[in-house]
Design a protein around this motif. Structure first.
Motif, short mmCIF file in Angstrom:
data_model
loop_
_atom_site.label_atom_id
_atom_site.label_comp_id
_atom_site.label_asym_id
_atom_site.label_seq_id
_atom_site.Cartn_x
_atom_site.Cartn_y
_atom_site.Cartn_z
N SER A 155 0.78 -1.12 0.01
CA SER A 155 -0.05 0.00 0.03
C SER A 155 0.85 1.23 0.05
O SER A 155 1.80 1.32 0.90
CB SER A 155 -1.06 0.04 1.26
N ARG A 156 0.66 1.96 -1.04
CA ARG A 156 1.47 3.44 -1.10
C ARG A 156 0.53 4.48 -0.70
O ARG A 156 -0.52 4.66 -1.33
CB ARG A 156 1.89 3.43 -2.46
N LEU A 157 0.90 5.44 0.20
CA LEU A 157 0.04 6.66 0.42
C LEU A 157 0.06 7.60 -0.76
O LEU A 157 1.11 7.90 -1.05
CB LEU A 157 0.51 7.38 1.68
N THR A 262 -5.66 11.45 10.26
CA THR A 262 -4.61 9.77 10.24
C THR A 262 -5.21 8.83 9.05
O THR A 262 -4.53 8.03 9.11
CB THR A 262 -4.86 9.08 11.57
N GLN A 263 -6.06 9.55 8.51
CA GLN A 263 -6.64 8.55 7.28
C GLN A 263 -5.94 8.93 5.96
O GLN A 263 -5.42 10.15 5.77
CB GLN A 263 -8.23 8.76 7.18
N GLY A 264 -6.15 8.16 4.93
CA GLY A 264 -5.46 8.47 3.66
C GLY A 264 -6.02 7.61 2.40
O GLY A 264 -7.06 6.89 2.77
N TYR A 265 -5.69 8.17 1.35
CA TYR A 265 -6.04 7.40 -0.09
C TYR A 265 -4.76 6.58 -0.18
O TYR A 265 -3.84 7.16 -0.45
CB TYR A 265 -6.35 8.72 -0.92
N TYR A 266 -4.98 5.54 -0.78
CA TYR A 266 -3.76 4.48 -1.08
C TYR A 266 -3.75 3.85 -2.24
O TYR A 266 -4.87 3.52 -2.86
CB TYR A 266 -3.58 3.43 0.14
N LEU A 267 -2.71 3.43 -2.85
CA LEU A 267 -2.37 2.76 -4.13
C LEU A 267 -2.20 1.46 -3.51
O LEU A 267 -1.09 1.19 -3.18
CB LEU A 267 -1.61 3.37 -5.07
N ILE A 268 -3.00 0.24 -3.83
CA ILE A 268 -2.56 -1.31 -3.54
C ILE A 268 -2.46 -1.71 -4.77
O ILE A 268 -3.17 -1.80 -5.81
CB ILE A 268 -3.88 -1.47 -2.60
N THR A 269 -1.25 -2.87 -4.42
CA THR A 269 -1.09 -3.65 -5.61
C THR A 269 -0.52 -5.02 -4.89
O THR A 269 -0.61 -5.10 -3.67
CB THR A 269 0.22 -3.38 -6.49
N SER A 270 -0.52 -6.13 -5.58
CA SER A 270 0.25 -7.24 -5.03
C SER A 270 1.55 -7.15 -4.93
O SER A 270 2.45 -6.32 -5.69
CB SER A 270 -0.01 -8.54 -6.07
N SER A 271 2.13 -7.50 -3.81
CA SER A 271 3.66 -7.59 -3.30
C SER A 271 4.53 -8.13 -4.55
O SER A 271 5.66 -7.85 -4.80
CB SER A 271 3.99 -8.43 -2.17
#
Length: 297
Positions: A155-157, A262-271
């Protein structure tokens, strides 16, 4: 090689992640009783207690917590490997699920620059719900609210979700208000899904909230954004996401007091994402940070 039943492992992983037998059953499309049966079968097979009752849900025992870390990561790895086997090994396209607020303000406007840098890779953009979880059988990238802490995920912020009151200059001008002198209790308040956001904001200030807190409620955040830019009132908006509208002067920030810091929008990928996916990830992260770094306090 001694392996426990796969169905029992899937039932355990879902229950441990969701902390609910009913929710696990809904996700796996089986009954609550079937999940309970699989869990008892797995505990008997292992000779260890993995879950225990906790209020209306369940909680992991120490042994269950340790086992979950391994099981969740292993199942994620299997799912990813399976997805790769089913896809074109040359990977000429990637599928990106994105919530509308980020898609309309950041992803779609910037996409031509990615196509220039990577012309042989096609990008398919699909609608994603705010509560959607990353599924690497259908998506290569998910852009949403909140990070994914399960095994096999990165997960990338991208942006902080820090909300501050904003309005258009036209709205302020019509009422002869200045930025530092807005009577929030009598302003036209605009709401995202419910009035709870404004109630929380008033609790953090010394301003007495109106009773009751009123104003139009918008289920779709893009409609709320259209309304506030058009001068319909004052809204709580994630200022990082709206930094371009703020920089252009379409919106002005009315207070330093904020919520959801403390919340955010994230970019999520497989490891284990392939190189084309990682190229897209690096590109879009850079695009989102081009006007300043995200801040999560």
């Amino acid at each position: 090689m001694q392996l426990p039943p796969l169905n029992a492992l899937r039932a355990f992983e879902a229950t441990a992640r969701l902390m609910s037998l009913s929710k696990a059953g809904d996700e796996l499309h089986v009954t609550h009783a079937a999940i309970s049966h699989q869990l008892k079968h797995l505990e008997a097979w292992l000779g260890r207690k993995l879950l225990q009752k906790s209020g209306r849900g369940v909680a992991l025992t120490p042994a269950g917590a340790e086992y979950y870390l391994t099981v969740s990561g292993s199942l994620a790895a299997i799912a990813h490997a399976t997805g790769n086997m089913r896809r074109d090994n040359n990977m000429r396209s990637i599928t990106v699920g994105c919530i509308p607020s980020i898609a309309s303000r950041w992803l779609v406007p910037a996409l031509p620059s990615f196509r220039e840098s990577d012309p042989d890779l096609d990008v398919r953009i699909v609608y994603a719900r705010a509560e959607e979880r990353f599924d690497d059988e259908s998506l290569d990238v998910l852009i949403t609210m909140g990070e994914d802490l399960s095994g096999g995920r990165e997960s990338r912020l991208l942006f902080s979700r820090r909300n501050q009151p904003v309005a258009s200059v036209h709205y302020l001008a019509k009422r002869n208000w200045t930025i530092g002198n807005v009577p929030f209790a009598t302003a036209d308040l605009l709401h995202d899904e419910s009035v709870d956001g404004w109630k929380e904001w008033f609790r953090k200030t010394e301003i007495k909230a109106p009773e009751p807190v009123r104003g139009p409620i918008f289920q779709d955040f893009n409609i709320l954004a259209t309304a506030v830019i058009a001068g319909h009132g004052v809204a709580l908006c994630p200022v990082e996401v709206f930094r371009r509208e703020i920089d252009r002067g379409d919106l002005v920030v009315l207070s330093d007091i904020s919520t959801a810091e403390t919340q955010g929008y994230y970019l999520i990928t497989s490891s284990w994402a392939k190189k084309p996916v990682r190229r897209f990830t690096e590109w879009f992260t850079k695009e989102c940070r081009s006007a300043g770094s995200p801040i999560v306090e």
